[in-house]
Scaffold this motif. Structure first.
Motif, PDB file in Angstrom:
ATOM      1  N   VAL A  31       0.833  -1.203   0.000  1.00  0.00           N
ATOM      2  CA  VAL A  31       0.000   0.000   0.000  1.00  0.00           C
ATOM      3  C   VAL A  31       0.866   1.251   0.000  1.00  0.00           C
ATOM      4  O   VAL A  31       1.754   1.408   0.829  1.00  0.00           O
ATOM      5  N   GLU A  32       0.578   2.117  -0.948  1.00  0.00           N
ATOM      6  CA  GLU A  32       1.217   3.428  -1.009  1.00  0.00           C
ATOM      7  C   GLU A  32       0.147   4.450  -0.669  1.00  0.00           C
ATOM      8  O   GLU A  32      -0.810   4.635  -1.416  1.00  0.00           O
ATOM      9  N   ARG A  33       0.274   5.061   0.496  1.00  0.00           N
ATOM     10  CA  ARG A  33      -0.699   6.057   0.931  1.00  0.00           C
ATOM     11  C   ARG A  33      -0.237   7.442   0.505  1.00  0.00           C
ATOM     12  O   ARG A  33       0.911   7.821   0.705  1.00  0.00           O
ATOM     13  N   LEU A  34      -1.159   8.195  -0.082  1.00  0.00           N
ATOM     14  CA  LEU A  34      -0.908   9.584  -0.439  1.00  0.00           C
ATOM     15  C   LEU A  34      -1.892  10.444   0.333  1.00  0.00           C
ATOM     16  O   LEU A  34      -3.104  10.305   0.170  1.00  0.00           O
ATOM     17  N   ASN A  35      -1.393  11.308   1.182  1.00  0.00           N
ATOM     18  CA  ASN A  35      -2.267  12.245   1.875  1.00  0.00           C
ATOM     19  C   ASN A  35      -2.574  13.378   0.904  1.00  0.00           C
ATOM     20  O   ASN A  35      -1.786  14.289   0.725  1.00  0.00           O
ATOM     21  N   THR A  36      -3.724  13.278   0.255  1.00  0.00           N
ATOM     22  CA  THR A  36      -4.065  14.192  -0.833  1.00  0.00           C
ATOM     23  C   THR A  36      -4.882  15.398  -0.389  1.00  0.00           C
ATOM     24  O   THR A  36      -5.042  16.339  -1.154  1.00  0.00           O
ATOM     25  N   TYR A  37      -5.435  15.349   0.802  1.00  0.00           N
ATOM     26  CA  TYR A  37      -6.204  16.493   1.293  1.00  0.00           C
ATOM     27  C   TYR A  37      -6.265  16.424   2.808  1.00  0.00           C
ATOM     28  O   TYR A  37      -5.865  15.450   3.417  1.00  0.00           O
ATOM     29  N   THR A  38      -6.771  17.475   3.393  1.00  0.00           N
ATOM     30  CA  THR A  38      -6.999  17.476   4.828  1.00  0.00           C
ATOM     31  C   THR A  38      -8.364  18.085   5.090  1.00  0.00           C
ATOM     32  O   THR A  38      -8.923  18.761   4.229  1.00  0.00           O
ATOM     33  N   THR A  39      -8.872  17.825   6.239  1.00  0.00           N
ATOM     34  CA  THR A  39     -10.160  18.360   6.642  1.00  0.00           C
ATOM     35  C   THR A  39      -9.927  19.221   7.867  1.00  0.00           C
ATOM     36  O   THR A  39      -9.238  18.808   8.788  1.00  0.00           O
ATOM     37  N   ARG A  40     -10.496  20.392   7.846  1.00  0.00           N
ATOM     38  CA  ARG A  40     -10.389  21.225   9.032  1.00  0.00           C
ATOM     39  C   ARG A  40     -11.725  21.898   9.277  1.00  0.00           C
ATOM     40  O   ARG A  40     -12.452  22.232   8.348  1.00  0.00           O
TER      41      ARG A  40
END
Length: 131
Positions: A31-40
């Protein structure tokens, strides 16, 4: 670099837990995880937003972060419809007592439990009041 299983690209929120990634890895996937966005959360809700929160009958939550944002800005805990188990757990932790959530997370189940919450509210409104 030796590969052990099928390769999966997992775009995710920066704040998403590693549950899916860990589960896939445990099953032999690479698994290659890409943190593509964040929630705030909104830091300063408008007066209109606060008024809506103060007067809503049912709230729906699509993520634990949405529950946390609500709890930060409102002391009300109306009935809620959650998209799945992690949102339900967050709602329980935030003090919601009337929580509707599907057996399996996802949009179809979320729609069904939202309808169930509305029907419960309508039944409650139609019930004769105690003297």
């Amino acid at each position: 670099f030796e590969r052990f299983g099928p390769r999966v690209l997992y775009p995710a929120s920066e704040i998403a837990p590693g549950t899916l990634q860990e589960g896939l890895t445990a099953r032999g996937f690479e698994v290659e995880r890409l943190n593509t966005y964040t929630t705030r959360a909104v830091e300063e809700p408008s007066d209109d937003m606060l008024a809506l929160m103060a007067n809503t009958d049912i709230v729906t939550f699509g993520s634990p972060s949405a529950v946390k944002a609500w709890a930060k800005h409102s002391s009300r805990r109306p009935p809620c419809a959650c998209i799945g188990g992690t949102s339900r757990t967050a709602a329980e932790a935030a003090g919601f007592s009337e929580i509707f959530s599907p057996e399996s997370p996802g949009l179809p189940g979320w729609a069904e439990v939202t309808v169930a919450a509305v029907r419960a509210k309508l039944r409650e409104a139609a019930a004769p009041s105690a003297p």
